[in-house]
Enzyme design. Sequence first.
Site, PDB file in Angstrom:
ATOM      1  N   GLY A 217       0.816  -1.197   0.000  1.00 48.83           N
ATOM      2  CA  GLY A 217       0.000   0.000   0.000  1.00 48.83           C
ATOM      3  C   GLY A 217       0.855   1.254   0.000  1.00 48.83           C
ATOM      4  O   GLY A 217       2.085   1.204  -0.111  1.00 48.83           O
ATOM      5  N   ILE A 218       0.191   2.406   0.119  1.00 47.03           N
ATOM      6  CA  ILE A 218       0.880   3.689   0.178  1.00 47.03           C
ATOM      7  C   ILE A 218       1.320   3.956   1.611  1.00 47.03           C
ATOM      8  O   ILE A 218       0.594   3.678   2.558  1.00 47.03           O
ATOM      9  CB  ILE A 218      -0.045   4.825  -0.309  1.00 47.03           C
ATOM     10  CG1 ILE A 218      -0.271   4.716  -1.817  1.00 47.03           C
ATOM     11  CG2 ILE A 218       0.529   6.190   0.014  1.00 47.03           C
ATOM     12  CD1 ILE A 218      -1.195   5.779  -2.376  1.00 47.03           C
ATOM     13  N   GLY A 219       2.511   4.511   1.777  1.00 51.82           N
ATOM     14  CA  GLY A 219       2.971   4.901   3.108  1.00 51.82           C
ATOM     15  C   GLY A 219       4.419   4.537   3.347  1.00 51.82           C
ATOM     16  O   GLY A 219       5.003   3.724   2.617  1.00 51.82           O
ATOM     17  N   GLU A 240      -2.315  -3.208  -6.292  1.00 48.75           N
ATOM     18  CA  GLU A 240      -3.015  -2.081  -6.909  1.00 48.75           C
ATOM     19  C   GLU A 240      -2.049  -0.927  -7.158  1.00 48.75           C
ATOM     20  O   GLU A 240      -2.190  -0.169  -8.111  1.00 48.75           O
ATOM     21  CB  GLU A 240      -4.187  -1.620  -6.042  1.00 48.75           C
ATOM     22  CG  GLU A 240      -3.759  -0.966  -4.740  1.00 48.75           C
ATOM     23  CD  GLU A 240      -4.925  -0.689  -3.795  1.00 48.75           C
ATOM     24  OE1 GLU A 240      -5.935  -1.405  -3.889  1.00 48.75           O
ATOM     25  OE2 GLU A 240      -4.798   0.222  -2.966  1.00 48.75           O
ATOM     26  N   GLY A 338      -8.437  -0.064  -1.456  1.00 48.57           N
ATOM     27  CA  GLY A 338      -8.417  -1.495  -1.728  1.00 48.57           C
ATOM     28  C   GLY A 338      -7.970  -2.321  -0.549  1.00 48.57           C
ATOM     29  O   GLY A 338      -7.653  -3.509  -0.708  1.00 48.57           O
TER      30      GLY A 338
END
Length: 436
Positions: A217-219, A240, A338
């Site tokens: 994921g983002i981060g 994703e 997501g």
Amino acid sequence: MKDDIKREYQARLTTAEAAAGQVKSGDNVYLGTCSSVAEALCEALMDREGELENVTVTSSNVLAPLRILRGETGTFRLNTYFMGAQERNMLRRGLCDFTTVHLREIEIFCRQTSVPDVAFLEVSPPDEDGYMSFGASGVILHRFMADAAKTVILQVNRNAPYVYGEMNRIHVTEADAIVEADRPIGEGRFQDPDDTVRRLSGLLLEQIPDGACIQLGIGNVATAVGFGLEQKNDLGIHSELMSDSIMYLMKKGVANNSRKTFMPGKSVVGFTYGSRELYEFLDHNEDMYFMPFPRVNDIDLIAKNDNMISINTAMSADLFGQISADNITGRQFSGVGGQIDFVRGAQAARGGKSFIAMTSTFLNRKGERQSRIVPYFPPFTAVTTSRADVQYLATEYGCVNLKPLLMSDRVRAVISLAHPDYREELTDAARAAGLL
């Protein structure tokens, strides 16, 4: 480009000002998503703010700075399903509305929630047959917006990568107007990990075997894990998000997709958040395969990857192990995105694991340290991922599989992940509530 296609292209070619002139008061206009935004068209539309009223724009996590998202005039209101900094600015100004939607169900947003009258779509230059790629982030929903819109306006940008995959192209003849505007693509960057994030990422790396298929994921935590994966072998990618860390792993040969059980040999992704080097890496790269959200986030497709590893982040967790990842006491920060798609998809995969990771504390606006693990969420806090969905929860103090635990053991496990300064307080709260 073939002569007949070239004629079609030239017939539609116009200026950004003329193209933006097709927007009327009361229209809904799709601007773009993340690193695929029709910036020149957005600027031309902003120049018309004095002659328009009640125009709704749609965007998500836009990286390029846009005047239209400063919210200084009130002419433009925003609809979104996932917020970045500019969308949050519009929300603070009272000019934004949002919805929650799993990314695998993004068609609901495109075809029912915020249906565009006009779609601004950034694309790559056309190939010989007149097809233009939706670029670094457009594959995820540009096609749905193009199909739903009454008017389709393309911004051709030579800096937009031509990517391969599904629903990744649009033909010259589908455009009502074409504007050429070569602009740098907005870049997304992360801070270098501190000691706490490095400790946390180290715990996650211990859980990831060679040959695993990765979603990040983002981060900062996910980024640290991504670069830390260079110590592994034969990783696959089904995520994703396409990031700089994944590019790094691919360039080193660590992520070679050789042991993937779904689409072996291909890094399967949805959108791109990263550097100029990353966008250049994607251009005509046959090792990459882009899918729209309903496909890349499809739980059944995710589960086809053996040893699927999903790593996402959170803002807070309560004693039950519920996760709040997208809002703070009712104030929307990002989106459901997501997370649940991959939490469920990874756990359904043979040998799969799902991780929710966060540092145990954070600094609030006053510079005061607060615990991310709380006895219960404040009023109006929305739960992103339910207690029954969460598998592994991790902080720098440990990584625990909550799924098989009885509730009292689960509460103890969650408390063990908190910063030591807050464990007694959390234990007292759990006892007061009859959880221990």
